[in-house]
Design a protein around this motif. Sequence first.
Motif, PDB file in Angstrom:
ATOM      1  N   GLN A   2       5.426  60.794  13.760  1.00 22.56           N
ATOM      2  CA  GLN A   2       6.756  60.221  13.920  1.00 22.56           C
ATOM      3  C   GLN A   2       6.678  58.697  13.805  1.00 22.56           C
ATOM      4  O   GLN A   2       5.810  58.070  14.418  1.00 22.56           O
ATOM      5  CB  GLN A   2       7.307  60.603  15.299  1.00 22.56           C
ATOM      6  N   THR A   3       7.555  58.097  13.006  1.00 17.03           N
ATOM      7  CA  THR A   3       7.631  56.644  12.904  1.00 17.03           C
ATOM      8  C   THR A   3       8.985  56.183  13.440  1.00 17.03           C
ATOM      9  O   THR A   3       9.917  56.979  13.560  1.00 17.03           O
ATOM     10  CB  THR A   3       7.460  56.152  11.456  1.00 17.03           C
ATOM     11  N   ARG A   4       9.077  54.897  13.731  1.00 17.16           N
ATOM     12  CA  ARG A   4      10.320  54.347  14.280  1.00 17.16           C
ATOM     13  C   ARG A   4      10.624  53.020  13.610  1.00 17.16           C
ATOM     14  O   ARG A   4       9.934  52.031  13.839  1.00 17.16           O
ATOM     15  CB  ARG A   4      10.164  54.155  15.782  1.00 17.16           C
ATOM     16  N   LEU A   5      11.674  53.005  12.783  1.00 12.31           N
ATOM     17  CA  LEU A   5      12.145  51.776  12.167  1.00 12.31           C
ATOM     18  C   LEU A   5      12.993  51.042  13.192  1.00 12.31           C
ATOM     19  O   LEU A   5      14.020  51.559  13.649  1.00 12.31           O
ATOM     20  CB  LEU A   5      12.968  52.074  10.912  1.00 12.31           C
ATOM     21  N   LEU A   6      12.549  49.859  13.575  1.00 11.12           N
ATOM     22  CA  LEU A   6      13.265  49.084  14.585  1.00 11.12           C
ATOM     23  C   LEU A   6      14.468  48.377  13.968  1.00 11.12           C
ATOM     24  O   LEU A   6      14.403  47.904  12.832  1.00 11.12           O
ATOM     25  CB  LEU A   6      12.336  48.040  15.209  1.00 11.12           C
ATOM     26  N   ASP A  41      11.585  52.512   3.865  1.00 11.83           N
ATOM     27  CA  ASP A  41      11.515  51.447   4.865  1.00 11.83           C
ATOM     28  C   ASP A  41      10.886  50.174   4.307  1.00 11.83           C
ATOM     29  O   ASP A  41      11.054  49.097   4.872  1.00 11.83           O
ATOM     30  CB  ASP A  41      10.732  51.911   6.101  1.00 11.83           C
ATOM     31  N   PHE A  42      10.164  50.304   3.189  1.00  9.87           N
ATOM     32  CA  PHE A  42       9.550  49.143   2.542  1.00  9.87           C
ATOM     33  C   PHE A  42      10.476  48.495   1.517  1.00  9.87           C
ATOM     34  O   PHE A  42      10.215  47.388   1.061  1.00  9.87           O
ATOM     35  CB  PHE A  42       8.250  49.547   1.837  1.00  9.87           C
ATOM     36  N   GLY A  43      11.543  49.181   1.124  1.00 11.22           N
ATOM     37  CA  GLY A  43      12.414  48.649   0.076  1.00 11.22           C
ATOM     38  C   GLY A  43      11.616  48.472  -1.206  1.00 11.22           C
ATOM     39  O   GLY A  43      10.872  49.357  -1.607  1.00 11.22           O
ATOM     40  N   ILE A  44      11.751  47.311  -1.829  1.00 10.75           N
ATOM     41  CA  ILE A  44      11.016  47.028  -3.078  1.00 10.75           C
ATOM     42  C   ILE A  44       9.648  46.430  -2.811  1.00 10.75           C
ATOM     43  O   ILE A  44       8.911  46.113  -3.741  1.00 10.75           O
ATOM     44  CB  ILE A  44      11.812  46.081  -3.996  1.00 10.75           C
TER      45      ILE A  44
END
Length: 107
Positions: A2-6, A41-44
């Motif tokens: 599980q990851t969590r984008l803040l 989550d990294f976009g480009i």
Amino acid sequence: MQTRLLTYDEFKETQLSPKRVEDSQPTDDFWDYVTAIPAEDFGIFDCREGQVTHVYRMGDQYEHVLINSQFEGVAMVIVTSLADQSVFGHFLLDVNPPGTRPPEETA
């Protein structure tokens, strides 16, 4: 894993008296967590080389581990909790001035 984008506000709440450190030790699951971060989550930006050049200790609660992207001023920050030696979440940090575009987008 599980990851969590803040959110921006959640990330800012972990910034407490930053001090650059050289003696940081990654949590046991650090790189597994980085690998599990969804591509969107990294976009480009590309942080796959895993180049860490800065670690900031935030008081006695958190560390911010910056994984550089291919562009200066942009890094994926992995926030780790010092209390339980685990990854708290991640945030894509762009310290470039607003409106700055990546080099390949520049006309």
